[in-house]
Design a protein around this motif. Structure first.
Motif, PDB file in Angstrom:
ATOM      1  N   GLY A  80       3.170 -21.746  -5.251  1.00 36.55           N
ATOM      2  CA  GLY A  80       2.385 -20.650  -5.811  1.00 36.55           C
ATOM      3  C   GLY A  80       3.154 -19.343  -5.727  1.00 36.55           C
TER       4      GLY A  80
ATOM      5  N   ASP B  20      -0.040 -13.089 -11.002  1.00 31.96           N
ATOM      6  CA  ASP B  20      -1.281 -13.582 -10.403  1.00 31.96           C
ATOM      7  C   ASP B  20      -1.710 -14.889 -11.062  1.00 31.96           C
ATOM      8  OD1 ASP B  20      -1.357 -11.370  -8.718  1.00 31.96           O
ATOM      9  OD2 ASP B  20      -2.762 -10.261  -9.994  1.00 31.96           O
TER      10      ASP B  20
ATOM     11  N   GLU C 130       0.696 -17.807 -10.204  1.00 31.49           N
ATOM     12  CA  GLU C 130       0.445 -18.330  -8.852  1.00 31.49           C
ATOM     13  C   GLU C 130      -0.822 -19.172  -8.821  1.00 31.49           C
ATOM     14  OE1 GLU C 130       0.023 -16.966  -4.195  1.00 31.49           O
ATOM     15  OE2 GLU C 130       0.027 -15.401  -5.736  1.00 31.49           O
ATOM     16  N   ARG C 131      -1.888 -18.679  -9.429  1.00 34.20           N
ATOM     17  CA  ARG C 131      -3.164 -19.398  -9.416  1.00 34.20           C
ATOM     18  C   ARG C 131      -3.036 -20.764 -10.098  1.00 34.20           C
ATOM     19  NH1 ARG C 131      -6.284 -19.635 -13.412  1.00 34.20           N
ATOM     20  NH2 ARG C 131      -5.562 -17.717 -14.382  1.00 34.20           N
TER      21      ARG C 131
ATOM     22  N   ARG D  88      -0.803 -23.204  -8.073  1.00 33.13           N
ATOM     23  CA  ARG D  88      -1.536 -23.735  -6.914  1.00 33.13           C
ATOM     24  C   ARG D  88      -2.540 -24.793  -7.353  1.00 33.13           C
ATOM     25  NH1 ARG D  88      -2.461 -19.469  -2.155  1.00 33.13           N
ATOM     26  NH2 ARG D  88      -3.669 -21.284  -1.527  1.00 33.13           N
ATOM     27  N   GLU D  89      -3.231 -24.532  -8.453  1.00 29.73           N
ATOM     28  CA  GLU D  89      -4.183 -25.508  -8.988  1.00 29.73           C
ATOM     29  C   GLU D  89      -3.453 -26.796  -9.389  1.00 29.73           C
ATOM     30  OE1 GLU D  89      -6.296 -25.624 -13.237  1.00 29.73           O
ATOM     31  OE2 GLU D  89      -7.069 -24.026 -11.941  1.00 29.73           O
TER      32      GLU D  89
END
Length: 159
Positions: A25, A129, A132-133, A136-137
């Protein structure tokens, strides 16, 4: 005496994937904030090859490209400490063996490819942002597919 690779326990896999999620992420976030990201052209070429592998149903080729994609994201972060921790993590995870189990789940090949496109698009758009989101998902979904594949193959070797 021969060489063997220890298979991590379920708990160890979960902990390692939690770390993978954090590191990747952050790695996806950082190139979005860099000015010139030389890895971007290589990532785009990787995605074209990955799309071809998905279209051809070539899971082995796609698995290799997945590894390359994540490596390029990490190197694109341009953070030596993050990269060193990532390399240690990937060694502990023995990821090359596990990615095929994750990709064996119905629909995971196409979903993974789509998730990679989203991450790359956000990096290119300089949306740290979002990158990264979504990364991570993506790692969480890969972990879920892996665990489902392990449950399905319980008693079999992951190789």
């Amino acid at each position: 005496m021969g060489t063997f690779v220890a298979v991590p326990s379920r708990r160890e896999l979960t902990e390692l994937f939690q770390m993978k999620e954090l590191l990747e992420g952050a790695a996806a976030r950082l190139p979005a904030f860099r000015g010139n990201v030389p890895e971007l052209a290589t990532l785009e070429a990787n995605m074209r090859a990955a799309d071809d592998a998905v279209r051809d149903g070539d899971t082995d080729r796609y698995a290799s490209l997945v590894h390359e994609f994540h490596d390029l994201i990490v190197s694109g972060a341009d953070n030596g400490k993050l990269e060193a921790h990532y390399r240690t993590l990937m060694y502990q995870l023995a990821y090359a063996r596990l990615v095929r189990t994750s990709l064996s789940r119905p629909g995971r090949l196409n979903a993974s490819d789509s998730e990679h496109h989203r991450v790359l698009g956000l990096i290119a758009a300089k949306d740290g942002d979002g990158a990264e989101r979504v990364m991570r998902e993506h790692v969480r979904l890969s972990h879920q597919a892996l665990m489902a594949g392990i449950d399905e193959r319980r008693g079999e070797e992951l190789l």
